[in-house]
Design an enzyme around this catalytic site. Structure first.
Site, PDB file in Angstrom:
ATOM      1  N   ASP A  71     -47.590  -1.476  43.312  1.00 43.75           N
ATOM      2  CA  ASP A  71     -48.854  -1.109  43.948  1.00 43.75           C
ATOM      3  C   ASP A  71     -49.779  -0.410  42.963  1.00 43.75           C
ATOM      4  O   ASP A  71     -49.360   0.034  41.884  1.00 43.75           O
ATOM      5  CB  ASP A  71     -48.598  -0.163  45.130  1.00 43.75           C
ATOM      6  CG  ASP A  71     -47.910  -0.846  46.294  1.00 43.75           C
ATOM      7  OD1 ASP A  71     -48.081  -2.068  46.454  1.00 43.75           O
ATOM      8  OD2 ASP A  71     -47.203  -0.152  47.052  1.00 43.75           O
ATOM      9  N   TYR A 129     -35.761   2.778  40.156  1.00 42.47           N
ATOM     10  CA  TYR A 129     -37.026   3.493  40.330  1.00 42.47           C
ATOM     11  C   TYR A 129     -36.780   4.989  40.176  1.00 42.47           C
ATOM     12  O   TYR A 129     -35.709   5.499  40.527  1.00 42.47           O
ATOM     13  CB  TYR A 129     -37.612   3.257  41.723  1.00 42.47           C
ATOM     14  CG  TYR A 129     -38.289   1.929  41.941  1.00 42.47           C
ATOM     15  CD1 TYR A 129     -39.618   1.725  41.548  1.00 42.47           C
ATOM     16  CD2 TYR A 129     -37.618   0.888  42.571  1.00 42.47           C
ATOM     17  CE1 TYR A 129     -40.250   0.516  41.775  1.00 42.47           C
ATOM     18  CE2 TYR A 129     -38.245  -0.335  42.798  1.00 42.47           C
ATOM     19  CZ  TYR A 129     -39.564  -0.509  42.399  1.00 42.47           C
ATOM     20  OH  TYR A 129     -40.186  -1.719  42.614  1.00 42.47           O
TER      21      TYR A 129
END
Length: 296
Positions: A71, A129
């Site tokens: 994103d 992540y």
């Protein structure tokens, strides 16, 4: 920039390769500079910047297949994509010359030949992540684009207890934002660890899993952040999972704290990204895990 290119022949001076060559590309970028990975009209994206740089370098308009559509605002240190080219520029020179055409907040780390059927997205088997909280009363001037400011003292023990519960297979509907249509909401978290950085006032939320729902990692971060503040209990998390209730969990944390560190494949692609490396990180102690995600 021009000095770095002086030893590279002009593309027009080299014969075109008779068959396309297939490559995997390892990329790092600062997310605050881009509106995400995927091409968008009237927006600067990572994919569009790569295509523009390659067009200026080699005169080809290529498609870069990304391993993850990050994103807007999300950074990466280990994003993988693949592409095919007829350019005769040698593989070992490509990172240097391509970087000369990219913005300073985006760098090709490595390029390697792959088979024609390699797909960076569909052959990925896991992702690492990290969400970083800058846990200090004052925000950071140096790390403000890579961390989320968390001024209050956090209960790291409570955060890790909740993180341990969330590991394993769960229906994570409650940890998914609207905007993504998926048939299967069960996901597996293989590792969710809270690691304080010994060098910076940064708390790292380290997340390892095969695949994630829309905004899942940022909602995990927001939920554990609320736990660390004493605003949310483990019992409420258990209730949210059972009831698939997004509203009683933590907020979706800002994008700038999130970084895609590594993508894993069945066999190593860039040296430390095979399934054996993934399993090693799942089992690693916190000190060894921190060494893999530390801020350089």
């Amino acid at each position: 920039m021009f000095d770095s290119l002086c030893s590279i022949p002009e593309v027009t001076d080299l014969p075109e390769a008779p068959n396309p060559k297939h490559y995997a590309l390892l990329l790092a970028y600062e997310g605050a500079s881009f509106h995400g990975w995927q091409d968008q009209e009237n927006a600067v994206t990572v994919q569009a910047s790569l295509r523009s740089a390659w067009r200026n370098l080699a005169g080809e308009d290529l498609h870069f297949q990304g391993s993850s559509r990050t994103d807007a605002g999300v950074s990466a240190r280990g994003h993988v994509s693949n592409f095919a080219t007829w350019s005769p520029i040698p593989c070992d020179r490509l990172p240097r010359v391509l970087n000369a055409y990219l913005p300073d907040t985006m760098r090709v780390r490595e390029i390697r030949p792959v088979s024609a059927d390699f797909n960076a997205r569909y052959q990925a088997r896991g992702k690492l992540y990290v969400y970083r909280f800058y846990n200090h009363p004052s925000g950071s001037a140096l790390l403000s684009r890579l961390t989320c400011h968390a001024p209050q003292k956090l209960d790291l023990g409570a955060m890790q207890e909740a993180a341990d519960f969330l590991c394993g297979d769960h229906d994570f509907t409650a940890f998914m934002d609207q905007g993504s249509v998926v048939r299967q909401t069960v996901r597996r978290l293989d590792r969710l660890a809270i690691i304080p950085d010994p060098q910076w006032p940064v708390v790292n939320m380290v997340c390892l899993g095969p695949a994630f729902l829309y905004h899942q990692v940022r909602i995990l971060a927001g939920t554990l952040y609320y736990v660390g503040q004493g605003k949310l209990s483990l019992a409420t998390i258990q209730q949210a999972l059972a009831q698939k209730n997004r509203k009683i969990l933590g907020k979706t944390m800002p994008a700038q704290g999130l970084c895609l560190e590594r993508v894993f494949y069945p066999q190593p692609l860039f040296g430390n990204d095979g399934l054996a490396d993934y399993e090693s990180l799942v089992q690693a102690d916190l000190a060894a895990l921190w060494q893999q995600i530390r801020l350089a």
